[in-house]
Scaffold this motif. Sequence first.
Motif, mmCIF file in Angstrom:
data_model
loop_
_atom_site.group_PDB
_atom_site.id
_atom_site.type_symbol
_atom_site.label_atom_id
_atom_site.label_comp_id
_atom_site.label_asym_id
_atom_site.label_seq_id
_atom_site.Cartn_x
_atom_site.Cartn_y
_atom_site.Cartn_z
ATOM 1 N N SER A 292 -1.799 -4.327 2.694
ATOM 2 C CA SER A 292 -3.024 -4.431 2.943
ATOM 3 C C SER A 292 -3.456 -5.508 2.546
ATOM 4 O O SER A 292 -3.385 -6.032 1.223
ATOM 5 N N ASN B 48 -4.096 -3.568 7.701
ATOM 6 C CA ASN B 48 -2.730 -3.263 7.328
ATOM 7 C C ASN B 48 -2.067 -4.420 8.395
ATOM 8 O O ASN B 48 -1.703 -4.173 9.538
ATOM 9 N N ASN C 262 0.859 -1.184 0.009
ATOM 10 C CA ASN C 262 -0.072 -0.179 0.105
ATOM 11 C C ASN C 262 0.838 1.349 -0.112
ATOM 12 O O ASN C 262 2.110 1.163 0.076
ATOM 13 N N GLU C 263 0.149 2.420 -0.031
ATOM 14 C CA GLU C 263 0.879 3.719 -0.203
ATOM 15 C C GLU C 263 1.706 3.899 1.162
ATOM 16 O O GLU C 263 2.724 5.172 0.789
ATOM 17 N N ASN C 264 1.338 3.422 2.058
ATOM 18 C CA ASN C 264 2.096 3.742 3.576
ATOM 19 C C ASN C 264 3.468 2.841 3.524
ATOM 20 O O ASN C 264 4.245 2.622 4.686
ATOM 21 N N GLY C 265 3.702 1.939 2.673
ATOM 22 C CA GLY C 265 5.003 1.227 2.557
ATOM 23 C C GLY C 265 4.719 -0.188 3.585
ATOM 24 O O GLY C 265 5.516 -1.061 3.714
#
Length: 233
Positions: A41, A52, A35-38
């Motif tokens: 998901s 997450n 996901n975009e947070n590293g």
Amino acid sequence: MKERGIIFNSEMVRAILDGRKTQTRRIMKPQPKPNENGGFSWPSNICQSMINIKEMMQNNEGAWAGIAGIACPHGGVGDRLWVRETWMPDAPRDGTWSDIEFYGCKDSKLSMIPERFRKPEHCIHRASWKGSELVGWTPSIHMPRWASRITLEITNVRVEHLNDISARDVVAEGLIQLPASGRYVRFEGAQHFGLAYRDHKEAFADLWDEVSKPDCNFESNPWVWVIEFKKVE
């Protein structure tokens, strides 16, 4: 408490019966995605939202175990698994169940077996069979609940990348570490046939790749459910 069937090959059934195997790893479906947070998901229709995994694993083990136990399709702590293995029905030789009734027709169905003989003691299980090779083994996927002789209770559930397996967990998966050399074998005496591994991951990779699909082999390093269990006596 819920019960679910789970398939093991003959080698792993013997490890369970010997008391060596107390873990199993199963592919997560669908696989977590970056996901975009590293983190990663994983969409779940159970939790109603994206979980997450990276964040959950940073929490205490109990909290993550609770989430994993809810999401894991194989069950959570306290649930039971009944082992499906290769088998065949074994008719008594006292005349109460005619061999011809079941074995005489290619299209014979399990429902033809008299109710009183639908028990594990009236089955032959390939993992324990020591006689000459038999014809007519029934694949594990077709084993009914009444023919299962092994029940397991789940004691813990977690997730990890397959390649993260530790040396300790390889032994819990049923492999044997030789005390003298520290090498790993899949069964007693395997070292005498040159079947010993220097590294625990090499040993487990060989075992895993023997039954996995090419896109989920050890090298591909998928996310897996790690299910710990104890045999119910």
